[in-house]
Design a protein around this motif. Structure first.
Motif, PDB file in Angstrom:
ATOM      1  N   UNK A 216      78.995   8.863 -53.474  1.00 55.19           N
ATOM      2  CA  UNK A 216      77.376   8.292 -52.867  1.00 55.19           C
ATOM      3  C   UNK A 216      76.528   9.484 -52.057  1.00 55.19           C
ATOM      4  N   UNK A 217      75.366   9.701 -52.271  1.00 51.46           N
ATOM      5  CA  UNK A 217      74.583  10.768 -51.371  1.00 51.46           C
ATOM      6  C   UNK A 217      73.596  10.016 -50.525  1.00 51.46           C
ATOM      7  N   UNK A 218      73.466  10.411 -49.260  1.00 53.25           N
ATOM      8  CA  UNK A 218      72.368  10.026 -48.462  1.00 53.25           C
ATOM      9  C   UNK A 218      71.925  10.851 -47.269  1.00 53.25           C
ATOM     10  N   UNK A 219      70.768  10.738 -46.900  1.00 50.12           N
ATOM     11  CA  UNK A 219      70.495  11.616 -45.761  1.00 50.12           C
ATOM     12  C   UNK A 219      70.732  10.774 -44.576  1.00 50.12           C
ATOM     13  N   UNK A 220      71.391   9.578 -44.372  1.00 49.07           N
ATOM     14  CA  UNK A 220      71.561   8.770 -43.263  1.00 49.07           C
ATOM     15  C   UNK A 220      72.498   9.625 -42.287  1.00 49.07           C
ATOM     16  N   UNK A 221      72.431   9.275 -40.916  1.00 47.66           N
ATOM     17  CA  UNK A 221      73.634   9.787 -40.302  1.00 47.66           C
ATOM     18  C   UNK A 221      74.921   9.286 -40.445  1.00 47.66           C
ATOM     19  N   UNK A 222      74.945   7.965 -40.644  1.00 47.32           N
ATOM     20  CA  UNK A 222      76.231   7.276 -40.843  1.00 47.32           C
ATOM     21  C   UNK A 222      76.555   7.301 -42.341  1.00 47.32           C
ATOM     22  N   UNK A 223      77.506   8.100 -42.981  1.00 45.33           N
ATOM     23  CA  UNK A 223      77.798   8.205 -44.171  1.00 45.33           C
ATOM     24  C   UNK A 223      78.642   6.955 -44.675  1.00 45.33           C
TER      25      UNK A 223
END
Length: 917
Positions: A216-223
């Motif tokens: 999974x890829x995200x720019x959220x602080x909490x991966x």
């Protein structure tokens, strides 16, 4: 008997040796077996030379049979040949030193070739750093294993942290081979650029290639618990370069969305920027149809400059193109260039309201570092183009620039020549454009040259004191090519034919000195010579029945001179009220000055012309009229000027009781009065006294409110037609002065944060380059391809304040402006302008922001420009809504998208367009 004895003796002799040999053979075999075992288990050093047979003195004396002899001979031959050891020495299993430590214990198992580190274990080898709860290193297989451990409550703690070079991974467990550099990682977590990546299984092929499964890829602080992410099953990952995935699905709040791609490509360059496509946004308009806006390509040409090409297209045929480039070189220069062109089509061909027009805008901003060359400088600030660009642009909802009526530009170059005397030269081009009248004034170019002051009467001691030693002269040259044109003739041949060219030479001779110890005096004589390339010849044209001016090309010049002198002083006054008073004292500083100026009449440069066909009525004119630097004066000027500057300060008791010294506050920054008296006034064509101009300003409320005011006071009365008479107003039944005009402005800014210098987020922003205001009194500028926050508040790092909402201090700011203008030139006694404008921004909650810009015109009795702004911080996303409910610029806009620049194309942008524009 004999036979028995003989037989008996033979038996004893024959069997005894056989028993002895068997024992020896068994014994020798036993020792040879033990020796062979030791040789197998240990690394025996090779013997350099074989042991000679002669040295074996204690050889047993045994009977040698033929078979034994053959064996011994073969063994002897083998002993004479040099032997090679079949067991090769082992190479070290690692290429460098290994450093390790642990909190509880370090266990080394030589039999299993294992080193076990437990509790806060750390291992360092070459560029590999590994920290974990438990680390097991197998130095026979050249592998290391790391994983979590459980605390007293049974919860997993001390997750592994694997770092190799610039890559860092935080998995649940990891298996790594020092030789092959391959690894298998379970539940890895890593930061790659703006992305946070989590994968169920990661296979590290080498230093440059990773394969991920269940990622999974995200720019959220909490991966681990993101508000959104991209889920994919297969990934090929090259650190610092790119990520290539298979089927990718977008998940929001753990709910899969229909947004999916058969494959995806994410650039992850370590460079500051990389080239790539810019996806357009979809919009629709009532008069132009559907559109795709702000689509194009970004070229990261090199580290010094880039290029962005953007385009818009509407289904009715309208289109726009924009080229934007930024460039910079450290300690040299920096700047940006924006070129915009739009082809606008309204309605459809054949309809009465069909129209087609082309508009454009060119912006260029350049600044050079002073360190590049201290003797020269170059700067540019260009904003020119179609006068209606910001009003009719299909791409910009640019409120601040739309309300601005002036576009201006300036390009200048200056250089200092280190000669004696020093020479300074500057070359500049200026542009001023009124977007209402579409009149353009330009200077292409302006040349200024000045020679430093020369003191001809200064002695060798270089002391400039006294009247004669302070006498100095200069030389100034001012050359200008002035052009006045309109939008329709801009950069057409007629524009250059109407240009006016002129050169102004001036030599001022001046000195300054002290007079009566307390007065400072100065006097100067100025000589000017003006050169023109064109003059006029005025006459009455009988065919046209009017006075016409004929342009005469050719060099012509006139010369003038003038004299001026001034004297002034400074007077200090202090009013003390006592040390026990709150206001201890008031200080008043006055700077009165008087000046005298004389300019003779230059009637010799004047001719006469007929005003009618009869030729009986004539008037004077100068052939230099209409020139850049004007014409020589016909009437003599003999004026005396008076001015008075006042400053008021007060010393008050400081509220802070720990302060010993009183606090200084400014009551009035300045209070200026100025007027002049014409000594040659005849009372008919000219009056002696000029109006008195009063101006002043101060700062209140800890310098947060700026107050400026001004008034014009005329001592003369006016007749019924509004013309000034040679009669004082007080003698006409009025007051001493007649106020003809007055104005006052108030500007007040305050915020929840008590800071002297509020950070200007929009400094050098696109809003200012377009000609808009620095503040948001005229609303917040909205550019469709600009995804920055619309508010001044900056995102603060730290914990989410939602849980402490009722205890947190929510930030806010407000800007207030009030303007009042009074007019009484012809006894109208009328308020010409009376308006108030307010802009306020506030954080309603730690995640919700709201702002408003509005005002009211008390003369027109109507609400001025009004804009409402709302913004919601959705952690990794941002949502905003801007609404201008009424007026010529009525519009609204809604935007929601990911904050990250890498994923800025994942958005929904919907904005209305005003047909009246």
């Amino acid at each position: 008997m004999t036979l028995q004895k003989t037989s008996h003796n033979f038996t004893k002799i024959a069997f005894k040796p056989l028993q002895t040999n068997l024992f020896n053979i068994v014994l020798i075999s036993f020792f040879l077996t033990i020796g062979y075992g030791k040789t197998y288990a240990q690394d025996i050093s090779k013997k350099k030379t074989a042991i000679s047979a002669k040295k074996q003195a204690n050889t047993p004396n045994l009977e040698v049979t033929t078979a034994n002899k053959t064996i011994l001979e073969q063994k002897k031959q083998l002993d004479t040949v040099p032997k090679k050891d079949s067991i090769k020495p082992k190479k070290a299993f690692l290429d460098g030193k290994v450093k390790y430590k642990a909190n509880q214990f370090v266990k080394i198992d030589q039999k299993k070739k294992l080193i076990t580190l437990y509790d806060k274990a750390e291992l360092y080898y070459q560029d590999v750093e590994l920290k974990s709860g438990i680390i097991v290193m197998d130095y026979e297989k050249n592998e290391v294993y790391a994983g979590r451990i459980k605390d007293s409550t049974g919860k997993f703690t001390q997750y592994p942290n694997f770092k190799q070079g610039a890559n860092e991974v935080e998995p649940d467990s990891i298996r790594f081979n020092f030789k092959t550099k391959k690894a298998i990682i379970w539940n890895s977590r890593s930061d790659q650029g703006e992305f946070k990546v989590k994968a169920a299984i990661t296979k590290k092929e080498n230093d440059s290639v990773y394969f991920l499964k269940g990622a999974r890829f995200t720019t959220s602080k909490d991966v681990d618990n993101p508000e959104y992410y991209f889920q994919t099953s297969k990934v090929k990952f090259i650190p610092g370069k790119k990520v290539i995935t298979g089927l990718t699905n977008m998940v929001i709040a753990n709910v899969p969305t229909p947004i999916a791609l058969p494959f995806a490509y994410f650039p992850m360059s370590k460079e500051t920027s990389i080239s790539g496509l810019i996806l357009p946004s979809y919009n629709d308009s009532n008069d132009r149809g559907f559109s795709l806006q702000n689509g194009g390509y970004y070229f990261a040409l090199n580290e010094h400059y880039d290029l962005t090409v953007l385009g818009d297209y509407y289904t009715n045929g309208s289109y726009g193109m924009r080229f934007e480039s930024s460039y910079a070189k450290r300690y040299k220069f920096r700047g940006n260039v924006n070129i915009r062109f739009e082809n606008l089509i309204s309605s459809e061909r054949g309809y009465p309201d069909y129209s087609k027009q082309r508009i454009y805008n060119i912006q260029w901003s350049h600044s050079r570092d002073a360190k590049a060359n201290p003797n020269s400088s170059f700067s540019a600030s260009v904003n020119l183009g179609s006068s209606k660009y910001f009003k009719q642009s299909i791409n910009l909802a640019n409120v601040g620039s739309n309300l601005n009526n002036t576009l201006s530009s300036s390009v200048s170059y200056s250089k200092t020549f280190n000669s004696v005397p020093q020479v300074r030269m500057s070359l500049s081009a200026t542009h001023s454009q009124n977007t209402q009248s579409e009149v353009i004034n330009m200077t292409l170019p302006t040349l200024q040259l000045s020679v430093d002051r020369i003191y001809p009467f200064v002695g060798k001691d270089a002391v400039k004191k006294g009247f004669f030693k302070n006498i100095n002269l200069q030389y100034n040259l001012n050359g200008r090519n002035s052009i006045t044109t309109t939008d329709s003739l801009f950069f057409k041949p007629q524009m250059f034919r109407d240009a006016k060219v002129g050169l102004q030479h001036s030599i001022p001779l001046s000195t300054n000195f002290k007079l009566f110890k307390y007065f400072s005096a100065s006097t100067s004589v100025n000589y000017e010579e003006i050169w023109y390339a064109k003059t006029i010849e005025r006459s009455y044209d009988t065919d046209q029945s009017k006075v016409v001016d004929k342009v005469v090309s050719g060099f012509d010049a006139f010369r003038t001179y003038s004299f001026s002198s001034s004297i002034g002083t400074t007077i200090y006054g202090t009013f003390n009220f006592g040390e026990d008073k709150k206001i201890k004292s008031i200080r008043h500083v006055m700077r009165p000055s008087a000046s005298y100026g004389y300019t003779p009449s230059f009637e010799k440069y004047y001719d006469t012309y007929d005003t009618d066909a009869s030729g009986t009525m004539t008037k004077q004119y100068s052939r230099f009229e209409g020139g850049i630097f004007g014409a020589p004066g016909l009437n003599r000027s003999n004026n005396v000027g008076f001015s008075l500057s006042n400053t008021f300060e007060a010393k008050v008791t400081d509220k802070d009781s720990t302060k010993v010294e009183p606090k200084k506050i400014m009551l009035l920054n300045n209070l200026n009065l100025s007027t002049s008296y014409n000594l040659d006034a005849d009372g008919k064509t000219s009056l002696a006294w000029s109006p008195v101009r009063v101006s002043g300003g101060t700062q209140l409320f800890q310098n947060k409110m700026n107050v400026n005011f001004g008034a014009t006071l005329d001592p003369y009365a006016i007749d019924n037609s509004g013309n000034r008479m040679n009669l004082y107003n007080i003698n006409n039944g009025g007051s001493l002065f007649r106020m003809t005009s007055a104005n006052m402005t108030l500007n007040y800014s305050l915020s929840s944060k008590d800071k002297d210098n509020k950070k200007d987020k929009n400094k050098d922003s696109q809003t200012q380059r377009n000609g808009g205001r620095e503040d948001d009194l005229f609303g917040s500028n909205t550019v469709l391809n600009d995804r920055r926050s619309q508010f001044d508040g900056e995102e603060e790092e730290g914990e989410d304040q939602i849980s402490e909402f009722f205890r947190s201090k929510l930030p806010w700011d407000m800007t207030f402006a009030y303007s009042l203008t009074y007019g009484n030139n012809n006894r109208e006694k009328k308020i010409i302008g009376n308006s108030i404008m307010i802009s306020a921004n506030a954080d309603l909650t730690p995640k919700w922001k709201a702002g408003i810009s509005t005002g009211y015109d008390f003369v027109q009795n109507g609400v001025t420009f009004t804009q409402l702004r709302f913004e919601r911080d959705l952690l990794s996303w941002r949502m905003d809504f801007n609404w201008t409910p009424f007026g010529d610029n009525a519009n609204w806009g809604f935007f929601i998208g990911i904050k990250s620049g890498v994923l800025s194309d994942i958005k929904w942008d919907k904005r209305s367009r005003n047909v009246s524009r």
